[in-house]
Every structure is written in structure tokens, then in C-alpha cells.
Write a protein that holds these residues in place. Sequence first.
Motif, PDB file in Angstrom:
ATOM      1  N   LEU A   1       2.119  11.335  15.252  1.00 11.18           N
ATOM      2  CA  LEU A   1       1.099  12.054  14.480  1.00 11.18           C
ATOM      3  C   LEU A   1       1.707  13.085  13.530  1.00 11.18           C
ATOM      4  O   LEU A   1       1.054  13.496  12.562  1.00 11.18           O
ATOM      5  CB  LEU A   1       0.113  12.740  15.428  1.00 11.18           C
ATOM      6  CG  LEU A   1      -0.705  11.789  16.313  1.00 11.18           C
ATOM      7  CD1 LEU A   1      -1.621  12.571  17.251  1.00 11.18           C
ATOM      8  CD2 LEU A   1      -1.521  10.805  15.485  1.00 11.18           C
ATOM      9  N   THR A   2       2.952  13.500  13.779  1.00 12.24           N
ATOM     10  CA  THR A   2       3.625  14.447  12.882  1.00 12.24           C
ATOM     11  C   THR A   2       4.752  13.778  12.089  1.00 12.24           C
ATOM     12  O   THR A   2       5.555  14.443  11.442  1.00 12.24           O
ATOM     13  CB  THR A   2       4.195  15.640  13.667  1.00 12.24           C
ATOM     14  OG1 THR A   2       5.115  15.159  14.661  1.00 12.24           O
ATOM     15  CG2 THR A   2       3.085  16.431  14.351  1.00 12.24           C
ATOM     16  N   ASN A   3       4.819  12.438  12.183  1.00 13.49           N
ATOM     17  CA  ASN A   3       5.816  11.653  11.431  1.00 13.49           C
ATOM     18  C   ASN A   3       7.255  12.056  11.751  1.00 13.49           C
ATOM     19  O   ASN A   3       8.122  12.118  10.872  1.00 13.49           O
ATOM     20  CB  ASN A   3       5.573  11.769   9.922  1.00 13.49           C
ATOM     21  CG  ASN A   3       4.234  11.198   9.507  1.00 13.49           C
ATOM     22  OD1 ASN A   3       3.785  10.180  10.036  1.00 13.49           O
ATOM     23  ND2 ASN A   3       3.571  11.849   8.570  1.00 13.49           N
ATOM     24  N   LYS A   4       7.515  12.313  13.018  1.00 14.77           N
ATOM     25  CA  LYS A   4       8.860  12.683  13.445  1.00 14.77           C
ATOM     26  C   LYS A   4       9.730  11.433  13.534  1.00 14.77           C
ATOM     27  O   LYS A   4       9.314  10.425  14.124  1.00 14.77           O
ATOM     28  CB  LYS A   4       8.806  13.390  14.800  1.00 14.77           C
ATOM     29  CG  LYS A   4      10.132  13.981  15.249  1.00 14.77           C
ATOM     30  CD  LYS A   4       9.942  14.784  16.535  1.00 14.77           C
ATOM     31  CE  LYS A   4      11.238  15.440  16.982  1.00 14.77           C
ATOM     32  NZ  LYS A   4      11.053  16.235  18.228  1.00 14.77           N
TER      33      LYS A   4
ATOM     34  N   ILE B   1       5.610   4.999   3.948  1.00 15.19           N
ATOM     35  CA  ILE B   1       5.813   4.242   5.187  1.00 15.19           C
ATOM     36  C   ILE B   1       6.705   5.071   6.102  1.00 15.19           C
ATOM     37  O   ILE B   1       7.868   5.331   5.790  1.00 15.19           O
ATOM     38  CB  ILE B   1       6.454   2.870   4.916  1.00 15.19           C
ATOM     39  CG1 ILE B   1       5.593   2.070   3.944  1.00 15.19           C
ATOM     40  CG2 ILE B   1       6.644   2.099   6.228  1.00 15.19           C
ATOM     41  CD1 ILE B   1       6.218   0.756   3.502  1.00 15.19           C
ATOM     42  N   LYS B   2       6.165   5.493   7.224  1.00  7.27           N
ATOM     43  CA  LYS B   2       6.883   6.369   8.139  1.00  7.27           C
ATOM     44  C   LYS B   2       7.529   5.552   9.257  1.00  7.27           C
ATOM     45  O   LYS B   2       7.083   4.444   9.583  1.00  7.27           O
ATOM     46  CB  LYS B   2       5.942   7.409   8.734  1.00  7.27           C
ATOM     47  CG  LYS B   2       5.131   8.193   7.700  1.00  7.27           C
ATOM     48  CD  LYS B   2       5.999   8.902   6.698  1.00  7.27           C
ATOM     49  CE  LYS B   2       5.170   9.676   5.684  1.00  7.27           C
ATOM     50  NZ  LYS B   2       6.020  10.334   4.654  1.00  7.27           N
ATOM     51  N   THR B   3       8.567   6.105   9.835  1.00  6.98           N
ATOM     52  CA  THR B   3       9.246   5.470  10.962  1.00  6.98           C
ATOM     53  C   THR B   3       9.503   6.505  12.049  1.00  6.98           C
ATOM     54  O   THR B   3       9.756   7.667  11.762  1.00  6.98           O
ATOM     55  CB  THR B   3      10.589   4.853  10.538  1.00  6.98           C
ATOM     56  OG1 THR B   3      11.424   5.866   9.999  1.00  6.98           O
ATOM     57  CG2 THR B   3      10.402   3.749   9.504  1.00  6.98           C
ATOM     58  N   SER B   4       9.418   6.050  13.289  1.00  7.70           N
ATOM     59  CA  SER B   4       9.718   6.915  14.431  1.00  7.70           C
ATOM     60  C   SER B   4      10.485   6.100  15.458  1.00  7.70           C
ATOM     61  O   SER B   4      10.255   4.902  15.611  1.00  7.70           O
ATOM     62  CB  SER B   4       8.445   7.471  15.069  1.00  7.70           C
ATOM     63  OG  SER B   4       7.731   8.300  14.181  1.00  7.70           O
TER      64      SER B   4
ATOM     65  N   LYS C   1       0.815  -1.219   0.000  1.00  2.00           N
ATOM     66  CA  LYS C   1       0.000   0.000   0.000  1.00  2.00           C
ATOM     67  C   LYS C   1       0.847   1.267   0.000  1.00  2.00           C
ATOM     68  O   LYS C   1       0.310   2.360  -0.197  1.00  2.00           O
ATOM     69  CB  LYS C   1      -0.914   0.015   1.237  1.00  2.00           C
ATOM     70  CG  LYS C   1      -1.895  -1.138   1.349  1.00  2.00           C
ATOM     71  CD  LYS C   1      -2.744  -1.026   2.610  1.00  2.00           C
ATOM     72  CE  LYS C   1      -1.913  -1.182   3.869  1.00  2.00           C
ATOM     73  NZ  LYS C   1      -2.735  -1.168   5.110  1.00  2.00           N
ATOM     74  N   ASN C   2       2.148   1.098   0.231  1.00  2.00           N
ATOM     75  CA  ASN C   2       3.029   2.245   0.477  1.00  2.00           C
ATOM     76  C   ASN C   2       2.423   3.158   1.543  1.00  2.00           C
ATOM     77  O   ASN C   2       2.385   4.373   1.423  1.00  2.00           O
ATOM     78  CB  ASN C   2       3.294   3.047  -0.804  1.00  2.00           C
ATOM     79  CG  ASN C   2       4.417   4.069  -0.612  1.00  2.00           C
ATOM     80  OD1 ASN C   2       5.265   3.922   0.270  1.00  2.00           O
ATOM     81  ND2 ASN C   2       4.414   5.113  -1.424  1.00  2.00           N
ATOM     82  N   ARG C   3       2.003   2.524   2.615  1.00  2.00           N
ATOM     83  CA  ARG C   3       1.383   3.267   3.723  1.00  2.00           C
ATOM     84  C   ARG C   3       1.571   2.474   5.012  1.00  2.00           C
ATOM     85  O   ARG C   3       1.368   1.264   5.039  1.00  2.00           O
ATOM     86  CB  ARG C   3      -0.105   3.487   3.481  1.00  2.00           C
ATOM     87  CG  ARG C   3      -0.805   4.279   4.584  1.00  2.00           C
ATOM     88  CD  ARG C   3      -2.302   4.417   4.321  1.00  2.00           C
ATOM     89  NE  ARG C   3      -2.959   5.184   5.371  1.00  2.00           N
ATOM     90  CZ  ARG C   3      -3.391   4.667   6.521  1.00  2.00           C
ATOM     91  NH1 ARG C   3      -3.228   3.366   6.762  1.00  2.00           N
ATOM     92  NH2 ARG C   3      -3.981   5.444   7.420  1.00  2.00           N
ATOM     93  N   GLY C   4       1.944   3.167   6.069  1.00  2.00           N
ATOM     94  CA  GLY C   4       2.104   2.520   7.365  1.00  2.00           C
ATOM     95  C   GLY C   4       3.047   3.313   8.235  1.00  2.00           C
ATOM     96  O   GLY C   4       3.581   4.359   7.830  1.00  2.00           O
ATOM     97  N   HIS C   5       3.260   2.819   9.443  1.00  2.00           N
ATOM     98  CA  HIS C   5       4.137   3.511  10.382  1.00  2.00           C
ATOM     99  C   HIS C   5       4.732   2.467  11.318  1.00  2.00           C
ATOM    100  O   HIS C   5       4.006   1.675  11.923  1.00  2.00           O
ATOM    101  CB  HIS C   5       3.358   4.558  11.181  1.00  2.00           C
ATOM    102  CG  HIS C   5       4.205   5.643  11.748  1.00  2.00           C
ATOM    103  ND1 HIS C   5       3.853   6.979  11.697  1.00  2.00           N
ATOM    104  CD2 HIS C   5       5.426   5.616  12.375  1.00  2.00           C
ATOM    105  CE1 HIS C   5       4.796   7.711  12.276  1.00  2.00           C
ATOM    106  NE2 HIS C   5       5.762   6.895  12.697  1.00  2.00           N
TER     107      HIS C   5
ATOM    108  N   ALA D   1      18.471  -1.237  18.721  1.00  2.00           N
ATOM    109  CA  ALA D   1      17.146  -0.751  18.337  1.00  2.00           C
ATOM    110  C   ALA D   1      17.243   0.571  17.576  1.00  2.00           C
ATOM    111  O   ALA D   1      16.542   0.782  16.580  1.00  2.00           O
ATOM    112  CB  ALA D   1      16.267  -0.581  19.586  1.00  2.00           C
ATOM    113  N   VAL D   2      18.129   1.462  18.035  1.00  7.84           N
ATOM    114  CA  VAL D   2      18.324   2.728  17.327  1.00  7.84           C
ATOM    115  C   VAL D   2      18.894   2.459  15.931  1.00  7.84           C
ATOM    116  O   VAL D   2      18.448   3.042  14.930  1.00  7.84           O
ATOM    117  CB  VAL D   2      19.258   3.672  18.118  1.00  7.84           C
ATOM    118  CG1 VAL D   2      19.623   4.903  17.290  1.00  7.84           C
ATOM    119  CG2 VAL D   2      18.578   4.111  19.421  1.00  7.84           C
ATOM    120  N   GLY D   3      19.848   1.551  15.849  1.00  9.20           N
ATOM    121  CA  GLY D   3      20.414   1.197  14.556  1.00  9.20           C
ATOM    122  C   GLY D   3      19.389   0.556  13.638  1.00  9.20           C
ATOM    123  O   GLY D   3      19.365   0.821  12.428  1.00  9.20           O
TER     124      GLY D   3
END
Length: 300
Positions: A251-254, A211-214, A162-166, A192-194
Motif C-alpha cells: 500500500l506504500t509501494n515499498k 508500475i510498482k514492484t515489491s 496503462k502504466n499502472r500496476g503492481h 526470486a530476489v534477482g
Amino acid sequence: MNIFLDYLLLLSIALYSYLEAFIKLFIPLKRKSVSGDIVLITGSGHGMGQLTAYEFAKRQSILVLWDINKNGVTETAEECRRLGATAHIYVVDCSKRLDIYNAAEKVKREIGEVDILINNAGVVFGTEFLQLQDHQIEKTFEVNILAHFWTTKSFLPAMIKKNRGHIVTVASIAGHVGICYLVDYCASKFGAVGFHECLTEELNAMGYDGIKTSCLCPVFVNTGFVQNPKTRLWPVLAPEDVVKCLMDGILTNKKMIIVPSSVKHHLLFQKFLPERVLNKLTKMQEIQFSTQYRSATKKD
């Protein structure tokens, strides 16, 4: 392209980025809607995982709650339902790969594909390196980092379609700096950070910009994992405050959420200050905590 032109372009991008960041200081960030999203949270039976579930419940997400503690995860689900959200519980041992894979298949079959994955489950033993039992070291890595691989491998393929997710990685400031009596914990959080940084880079290189990552990296949080945490230079955080920062970041994709943000200066100092100065800073921290395995005090 001529190397000089490459560097000139790099400088232009840097100046534009700084200008953009400065302007954004005066413009409220747009927050995305997570209403109706399927949100899976590991370690949601207590602490920050539980509070994060409540925040998503308030936003009418569909909660998928994993925890090894049935009573804790049931309590979380009941409160989420009271808040008006749909909540599903699964008793999952995140130290076991097959447990994760089997539970993931059940989630996809019974509920659907996950939109937001929050890898929150974690363990800490807190004792001297040579006092650590082999099974404790294994458990630390199985839960704090290997589980991130198994959950992400389970749910990322549908996000890619879907090219969508987090994908959210709950790490720690201990993933950036070493802390006495937490060798196994820090090593797992560095991992985990790596994991977050490399996965972010890979998704970007493959063109999956939807696809976002935080990654969440707080200092000591008073969740009960360690008792009586104290530091001289860093605050001991209430879990409610950390979860608020986490939600704002999601919510702000930081990408990197460091709490408190002032700790970024300490991380910057690490890059150029002499080793003697860094050692003195560590002693000045006077980090203290206790666990069922030891009472740890680090003072000058």
C-alpha cells in the motif's frame, strides 16, 4: 560531464535521499486505495497467500485466487466473499507453464486485466543436497521462480499499456543468505530476489514509473511448510504479522520488505565481516527445522 562533477552530483543526491528518509520517519506514509482493483494471488489456498487474500478482501478488491488445492482455495474464496469482496477461484498448478498461460488467458477473458499480481506460491523440501531427487529440484525452481516469469509475462503487457500496476514477489531471507539443507530453496529464492531487482530496474529504465514492484523477504514463518522452526538470533514469525508488513509495503509501494527489519543489519554485516566471523554467526543462529524429508539441526 567532468567525472568530479558526476561524483559531486552523486553526493548531493545521497545527502538529499538521507534527509528525505529522516523527515519521512515523522510523517505517516500515504497508503493507496486498492478498492476495485483486480488482485491475483498464487498459492492462496493456505498460509500467507490465504491471509493476504483476506486483507485485500477487507479493502474491497476483486480477488482472483490460484492454488493447486481446490478445497483450500475454495475455503479462501468463501471467507473473502463473507468479508464482502468478489472472489474467483482457479485450480492452477504453478509448476506447469502451460497451466499458468491457459489460466491467465481465462482470467483476462472472464474477469479482466490484473492490477496487482502477487507471486506467492512456493514449495520447500528441506533435505541434504545429495539427497534431493532431480524432480524435487525441478519442482522447486518451477514453482519458486519460473512461475514468476510466466505470470508476469501474462499480465505485465496490460500494465505497461496503462502504466499502472503492481508486481509482488514473495521471496525469503533465504534469497539473501544461504541456509543448510535448503540449497535448492535458497537458490530459487536468490533467483526470486534477482528477478524482482532486475525487473524493477528495467521498468524504471523504460520509464514505466506507474508500475510498482515489491519483494517480501521474511525470516522463518510458521506456516507449516517446515515444522518446528527455531533460531537463536532471529524470531520465528507468525504469518499474520508477516502479512501485515506485506500489506503495508504494497500500500506504500515499498520495494524491499524485510521482516523483521532488524535483519537488514545482518545482511549489512555480510558485506564486510571476515568469513570466520560470518561462519561463527551462522553457528550461533542454531537454525533448526524439520520436514517430512529430514530433521535439520545446525548448532555450534
